[in-house]
Write a protein that holds these residues in place. Structure first.
Motif, PDB file in Angstrom:
ATOM      1  N   THR A 185       0.823  -1.490  -0.035  1.00 39.94           N
ATOM      2  CA  THR A 185      -0.130  -0.065   0.131  1.00 39.94           C
ATOM      3  C   THR A 185       0.901   1.288  -0.076  1.00 39.94           C
ATOM      4  OG1 THR A 185      -1.824  -1.377   1.195  1.00 39.94           O
ATOM      5  CG2 THR A 185      -1.880   1.024   1.207  1.00 39.94           C
TER       6      THR A 185
ATOM      7  N   VAL B 246      -8.209  -0.486   3.566  1.00 39.92           N
ATOM      8  CA  VAL B 246      -7.479  -1.269   2.807  1.00 39.92           C
ATOM      9  C   VAL B 246      -6.940  -2.463   3.734  1.00 39.92           C
ATOM     10  CG1 VAL B 246      -5.499   0.005   2.867  1.00 39.92           C
ATOM     11  CG2 VAL B 246      -5.690  -1.746   1.212  1.00 39.92           C
ATOM     12  N   GLY B 247      -6.864  -3.564   3.428  1.00 43.41           N
ATOM     13  CA  GLY B 247      -6.003  -4.597   4.011  1.00 43.41           C
ATOM     14  C   GLY B 247      -6.703  -5.704   4.410  1.00 43.41           C
ATOM     15  N   GLU B 248      -8.004  -5.639   4.952  1.00 49.74           N
ATOM     16  CA  GLU B 248      -8.964  -6.829   5.565  1.00 49.74           C
ATOM     17  C   GLU B 248     -10.237  -6.187   5.279  1.00 49.74           C
ATOM     18  OE1 GLU B 248      -8.634  -6.634   9.939  1.00 49.74           O
ATOM     19  OE2 GLU B 248      -7.418  -4.532   9.500  1.00 49.74           O
ATOM     20  N   PRO B 249     -11.184  -7.258   5.621  1.00 51.04           N
ATOM     21  CA  PRO B 249     -12.617  -6.779   5.592  1.00 51.04           C
ATOM     22  C   PRO B 249     -12.964  -5.695   6.663  1.00 51.04           C
ATOM     23  CG  PRO B 249     -12.429  -9.350   5.740  1.00 51.04           C
ATOM     24  CD  PRO B 249     -10.921  -8.610   6.009  1.00 51.04           C
TER      25      PRO B 249
ATOM     26  N   ASP C 117     -13.802   1.150   0.205  1.00 52.51           N
ATOM     27  CA  ASP C 117     -13.196  -0.076   0.911  1.00 52.51           C
ATOM     28  C   ASP C 117     -12.743  -0.791  -0.467  1.00 52.51           C
ATOM     29  OD1 ASP C 117     -12.683  -2.599   1.805  1.00 52.51           O
ATOM     30  OD2 ASP C 117     -15.022  -3.092   2.095  1.00 52.51           O
ATOM     31  N   THR C 118     -11.355  -0.622  -0.445  1.00 52.47           N
ATOM     32  CA  THR C 118     -10.326  -1.067  -1.789  1.00 52.47           C
ATOM     33  C   THR C 118      -9.985  -2.407  -1.452  1.00 52.47           C
ATOM     34  OG1 THR C 118      -8.363  -0.141  -0.637  1.00 52.47           O
ATOM     35  CG2 THR C 118      -9.882   1.243  -2.099  1.00 52.47           C
ATOM     36  N   TRP C 119     -10.147  -3.514  -2.218  1.00 48.78           N
ATOM     37  CA  TRP C 119      -9.706  -4.737  -2.247  1.00 48.78           C
ATOM     38  C   TRP C 119      -8.419  -4.919  -3.313  1.00 48.78           C
ATOM     39  CZ3 TRP C 119      -8.455  -8.545  -5.849  1.00 48.78           C
ATOM     40  CH2 TRP C 119      -8.224  -9.585  -5.438  1.00 48.78           C
ATOM     41  N   TRP C 120      -7.128  -5.403  -2.796  1.00 51.27           N
ATOM     42  CA  TRP C 120      -6.204  -5.915  -3.731  1.00 51.27           C
ATOM     43  C   TRP C 120      -5.188  -6.418  -2.791  1.00 51.27           C
ATOM     44  CZ3 TRP C 120      -1.425  -2.517  -3.900  1.00 51.27           C
ATOM     45  CH2 TRP C 120      -1.694  -1.327  -2.862  1.00 51.27           C
ATOM     46  N   GLN C 121      -4.049  -6.664  -3.478  1.00 49.64           N
ATOM     47  CA  GLN C 121      -2.829  -7.644  -3.004  1.00 49.64           C
ATOM     48  C   GLN C 121      -1.791  -7.032  -3.191  1.00 49.64           C
ATOM     49  OE1 GLN C 121      -4.371 -11.217  -4.946  1.00 49.64           O
ATOM     50  NE2 GLN C 121      -4.917 -11.945  -3.111  1.00 49.64           N
ATOM     51  N   THR C 122      -0.524  -7.683  -2.497  1.00 53.51           N
ATOM     52  CA  THR C 122       0.611  -7.308  -3.070  1.00 53.51           C
ATOM     53  C   THR C 122       1.079  -7.769  -4.489  1.00 53.51           C
ATOM     54  OG1 THR C 122       1.428  -7.887  -0.507  1.00 53.51           O
ATOM     55  CG2 THR C 122       3.283  -7.641  -2.430  1.00 53.51           C
TER      56      THR C 122
ATOM     57  N   ASP D 299      -8.704 -15.726  -1.940  1.00 53.12           N
ATOM     58  CA  ASP D 299      -9.691 -15.206  -1.140  1.00 53.12           C
ATOM     59  C   ASP D 299     -11.246 -15.664  -1.847  1.00 53.12           C
ATOM     60  OD1 ASP D 299      -8.710 -13.211   0.651  1.00 53.12           O
ATOM     61  OD2 ASP D 299      -8.055 -11.840  -1.065  1.00 53.12           O
TER      62      ASP D 299
ATOM     63  N   ILE E  13     -15.674  -9.104  -0.052  1.00 55.60           N
ATOM     64  CA  ILE E  13     -14.690 -10.117   0.232  1.00 55.60           C
ATOM     65  C   ILE E  13     -14.836 -10.762   1.639  1.00 55.60           C
ATOM     66  CG2 ILE E  13     -12.181 -10.414   0.222  1.00 55.60           C
ATOM     67  CD1 ILE E  13     -13.190  -9.211  -2.312  1.00 55.60           C
TER      68      ILE E  13
ATOM     69  N   ARG F 189      -9.355 -15.072   3.477  1.00 58.45           N
ATOM     70  CA  ARG F 189      -8.827 -15.906   2.718  1.00 58.45           C
ATOM     71  C   ARG F 189      -9.279 -17.420   3.055  1.00 58.45           C
ATOM     72  NH1 ARG F 189      -4.273 -13.819  -0.019  1.00 58.45           N
ATOM     73  NH2 ARG F 189      -3.670 -15.956  -0.102  1.00 58.45           N
TER      74      ARG F 189
ATOM     75  N   ASN G 260      -4.564 -12.974   8.438  1.00 59.60           N
ATOM     76  CA  ASN G 260      -4.669 -11.516   8.345  1.00 59.60           C
ATOM     77  C   ASN G 260      -4.820 -10.889   9.676  1.00 59.60           C
ATOM     78  OD1 ASN G 260      -4.955  -8.666   7.534  1.00 59.60           O
ATOM     79  ND2 ASN G 260      -5.632  -9.406   5.716  1.00 59.60           N
TER      80      ASN G 260
ATOM     81  N   ARG H  33      -0.435  -9.823   6.442  1.00 59.57           N
ATOM     82  CA  ARG H  33      -0.471 -10.972   5.913  1.00 59.57           C
ATOM     83  C   ARG H  33       0.768 -11.952   6.600  1.00 59.57           C
ATOM     84  NH1 ARG H  33      -0.725 -11.397  -0.393  1.00 59.57           N
ATOM     85  NH2 ARG H  33       0.071 -13.524  -0.272  1.00 59.57           N
TER      86      ARG H  33
HETATM   87  C1  7RM Z   1      -3.354  -4.309  -0.045  1.00 58.37           C
HETATM   88  C2  7RM Z   1      -2.981  -5.494   0.699  1.00 58.37           C
HETATM   89  C3  7RM Z   1      -3.918  -9.175   0.656  1.00 58.37           C
HETATM   90  C4  7RM Z   1      -5.101  -9.742   1.257  1.00 58.37           C
HETATM   91  C5  7RM Z   1      -6.088 -10.107   0.362  1.00 58.37           C
HETATM   92  C6  7RM Z   1      -7.255 -10.087   1.377  1.00 58.37           C
HETATM   93  C7  7RM Z   1      -7.214  -9.146   2.317  1.00 58.37           C
HETATM   94  C8  7RM Z   1      -6.977  -6.646   1.194  1.00 58.37           C
HETATM   95  C9  7RM Z   1      -9.256  -6.200   1.729  1.00 58.37           C
HETATM   96  C10 7RM Z   1      -8.807  -7.321   2.100  1.00 58.37           C
HETATM   97  C11 7RM Z   1     -11.163  -7.345   2.456  1.00 58.37           C
HETATM   98  C12 7RM Z   1     -10.465  -5.562   1.800  1.00 58.37           C
HETATM   99  N1  7RM Z   1      -2.088  -6.433   0.263  1.00 58.37           N
HETATM  100  N2  7RM Z   1      -7.731  -7.652   1.810  1.00 58.37           N
HETATM  101  N3  7RM Z   1      -7.837  -5.671   1.198  1.00 58.37           N
HETATM  102  N4  7RM Z   1     -10.147  -8.079   2.506  1.00 58.37           N
HETATM  103  N5  7RM Z   1     -11.549  -6.433   1.864  1.00 58.37           N
HETATM  104  N6  7RM Z   1     -10.908  -4.126   1.299  1.00 58.37           N
HETATM  105  O1  7RM Z   1      -3.564  -5.631   1.939  1.00 58.37           O
HETATM  106  O2  7RM Z   1      -1.068  -8.632  -0.011  1.00 58.37           O
HETATM  107  O3  7RM Z   1      -0.882  -7.360   2.277  1.00 58.37           O
HETATM  108  O4  7RM Z   1      -2.941  -8.490   1.570  1.00 58.37           O
HETATM  109  O5  7RM Z   1      -5.810  -8.646   2.333  1.00 58.37           O
HETATM  110  O6  7RM Z   1      -7.509 -11.287   2.052  1.00 58.37           O
HETATM  111  O7  7RM Z   1      -5.947 -11.217  -0.299  1.00 58.37           O
HETATM  112  S1  7RM Z   1      -1.714  -7.864   1.033  1.00 58.37           S
END
Ligand code: 7RM
Length: 636
Positions: free
Chosen positions: A295, A370-373, A395-400, A485, A497, A500, A506, A511
């Motif tokens: 992020t 960001v990062g978790e639900p 509420d932004t969902w994404w990953q590394t 996810d 979302i 996992r 998380n 992570r």
């Molecule tokens: C940006 C980041 C990725 C994992 C991903 C999910 C969880 C991330 C959300 C979310 C629910 C969200 N990268 N996650 N954002 N779950 N709502 N808005 O976090 O690689 O460290 O983690 O985080 O499980 O797979 S990360």
């Protein structure tokens, strides 16, 4: 110019266009950047290998697009606004001109110390401007940065240095964090004592001026950087040359080095930044993440600077000097877009409304998560207390691995619904599948979240181990990227979302692989075996629950638990310390010897109403013992 979506109709049309002809769509977005040589072909891909190439044959340097490109139009505008840990210390600003000069000086210093294109440079630094400057300096000369979050332990740092055979580590002497003063350089010294022969130089930034040991490889940042020329030609990079490596945890083994490349990452982070945050000239944008995570890479450094934004970097923590700090800083700098993690929102919410109620917060236009639900209660509080009911929550969902935001509301454009990351960004083709890989069509359904077409900032490989990349992300379902996810698609097509579906947990948005924590616990001489699961935690989202089988009867349980926690902190870092440790005589296992994590998760969550059929276990009797010793109150 990168397209900035303005209306719902615009979103729908843009999305359609991006799906019907992805290459034309992304080529159009890429046009607005400065290319030293234009690409020959937009995209070539094959998810089976995987082999993904964007803007093939294109030559560019991301720092020319982050810095040089803005000098004429916004040279005196603040690029980086730095807010210190201590509210009584002055903040600092770097205009685009000043940042350009600092990056060039630092790039020249790296070159003078033998760093060139393709060399790996590790950063182990707190949130000081020099971290952003150093990262950009690497990109300027084509060196690959690998930023390691400064909360990781010496042994975790050493693992990452070795995996990427880094030539240099850049660190600070100490780090201010709340009321603490953390010895950063000491951790680097300890890491280097664990056999990291590739390191030729340790560049030390004087942050606090505290006492440090001085070793033969050490050099001061200021002595190497300050006298350098403020000009440094940008290295010509291929679109697909590596920009950076960032380590992230998976369900098995050690963390893997996710690789992002120059061209596609540039196009996608800029496009997503402008659209998700609806950034406009003269806005002040603040993302509270640490640059040690993706992020921070994408939405403190690259995305905002590519878009010519004013991006704030914060050295401190949300609760110092009190739980009003975030809001005090928002008012102080008239922040317009604010982006943080649910764990921070929950922690601040728990401290009471008085810390937020006394601030105006009227400059906020968009607030992000960001990062978790994000749970409903936290969403509501964020909406009412911080957004005052009139700043949309993204509420932004994404990953590394995805490099940028893939699912999110667009503020003021698409609707928002609590707990829903909502709609895919343009170019993002989502699919829900069942465990057999069958596509789940229609709305009001749940499944495993996959993506069936590449976007420009998808990971290209895992450093030094391409097969692992294929196996983890591209082999579960044929011709799809699997996110790990689970997700639900509601009646209107919004995505929620769920979390996992693998052995990744998380914790406070960080992570963690359960196997990683188990391996650390198993290093304890008195431990025979362990199993780690996540369980619902009010503030952290998920807590870490460890079941431990000891060699002999443990006489002093509190002392033993402390040893286990300290060991985990030493092997991985304090963020991986188990919240609960339960000593057990055995672990429930299948006849083939696999730990039944489902049962352990149930017990850890306190809900044992539906344990399912345990008669097929190798050792069904152990379930009663596990339940009897549970560290949480059981129901059912
Ligand atoms: C940006 C980041 C990725 C994992 C991903 C999910 C969880 C991330 C959300 C979310 C629910 C969200 N990268 N996650 N954002 N779950 N709502 N808005 O976090 O690689 O460290 O983690 O985080 O499980 O797979 S990360």
């Amino acid at each position: 110019m990168t397209h900035q979506i303005k209306t719902l109709q615009d979103y729908k049309e843009t999305y359609q266009k991006s799906i019907q002809n992805p290459e034309a769509f992304w080529a159009e977005q890429a046009e607005s950047f400065q290319w030293q040589k234009k690409w020959d072909k937009v995209l070539e891909w094959d998810f089976r290998n995987p082999n993904i190439n964007w803007f093939i044959g294109g030559k560019m340097n991301i720092t020319e697009n982050c810095l040089d490109r803005h000098l004429e139009t916004r040279g005196d505008q603040t690029a980086i606004l730095w807010e210190p840990n201590d509210p009584n210390q002055p903040h600092k600003t770097y205009s685009y001109k000043e940042l350009h000069a600092e990056v060039c000086r630092t790039a020249n210093a790296l070159k003078a110390n033998g760093i060139g294109k393709g060399d790996r440079v590790c950063f182990y630094m707190p949130m000081v401007p020099e971290l952003a400057i150093g990262v950009l300096a690497c990109a300027r000369i084509g060196a690959i940065h690998s930023v390691v979050f400064a909360g990781f332990s010496a042994s975790a740092l050493a693992d990452r240095i070795k995996d990427a055979t880094c030539k240099m580590v850049i660190c600070s002497d100490y780090n201010h964090r709340g009321a603490k003063n953390i010895p950063v350089k000491k951790v680097v010294d300890d890491a280097l004592s664990m056999d990291c022969p590739s390191i030729e130089t340790v560049l030390v930034h004087k942050n606090t001026g505290g006492d440090i040991a001085w070793n033969s490889l050490d050099k001061w940042w200021h002595e190497e950087v300050d006298h350098q020329s403020p000009d440094c030609p940008a290295e010509q990079m291929d679109s697909e040359d590596i920009l950076f490596i960032l380590y992230t945890s998976g369900s098995t083994g050690k963390p893997k080095g996710v690789v992002h490349t120059c061209g596609g990452y540039m196009v996608y982070t800029c496009f997503s930044f402008k659209n998700v945050f609806q950034y406009h000239d003269n806005d002040v944008y603040w993302c509270t993440a640490d640059i040690g995570w993706i992020t921070g890479h994408s939405y403190i450094v690259y995305g905002p600077l590519l878009a010519g934004a004013t991006t704030m970097m914060f050295e401190g923590v949300p609760t110092y000097p009190d739980a009003g700090r975030f809001w005090e800083v928002c008012d102080k700098h008239k922040v317009n877009q604010f982006y943080t993690a649910p764990t921070a929102i929950r922690a601040l919410m728990a401290k009471g409304d008085k810390y937020v109620d006394k601030y105006d917060l009227s400059t906020l236009k968009v607030i992000g998560s960001v990062g978790e639900p994000i749970n409903q209660e936290a969403w509501d509080w964020y909406n009412e207390k911080v957004g005052k009911g009139n700043s949309p929550i993204v509420d932004t969902w994404w990953q590394t691995e995805t490099g940028g935001i893939l699912i999110t509301p667009l503020p003021g454009i698409t609707d928002t619904k609590p707990c829903y990351a909502s709609y895919p960004m343009p170019g993002i083709q989502l699919e829900l599948v069942d465990t057999a890989g069958n596509i789940i069509e229609g709305n009001g359904v749940e499944g495993l979240l996959c993506i069936k077409y590449p976007w420009p900032s998808i990971l290209r490989t895992t450093y030094g181990d391409h097969e692992r990349c294929r196996q983890v992300y591209f082999s579960t379902f044929e011709d799809k990227y699997f996110t790990g996810d689970g997700a639900r698609r509601d009646e209107e097509g919004r995505y929620r979302i769920i979390g996992r579906v693998d052995d990744v947990i998380n914790v406070s948005g960080h992570r963690m692989g359960t196997a990683e924590v188990e391996n650390a616990i198993n290093e304890h001489p008195a431990v025979v075996e362990s199993a780690v699961v996540g369980y619902p935690h009010e503030i952290k989202g998920q807590g870490i629950y460890a079941y431990v089988i000891p060699q002999d009867t443990i006489k002093d349980e509190p002392a033993f638990e402390k040893e286990v926690r300290d060991l985990v902190a030493k092997v991985i870092g304090p963020i991986a310390k188990p919240d609960q440790i339960q000593i057990v005589p055995g672990l429930p296992k299948t006849r083939s010897g696999k730990i039944m994590r489902r049962i352990l998760r149930k017990v850890a969550s306190g809900d044992v109403s539906q344990l399912g059929d345990i008669s097929t276990l190798l050792n069904p009797e152990i379930v009663e013992a596990v339940k009897a010793g549970a560290k949480v109150k059981l129901v059912g």
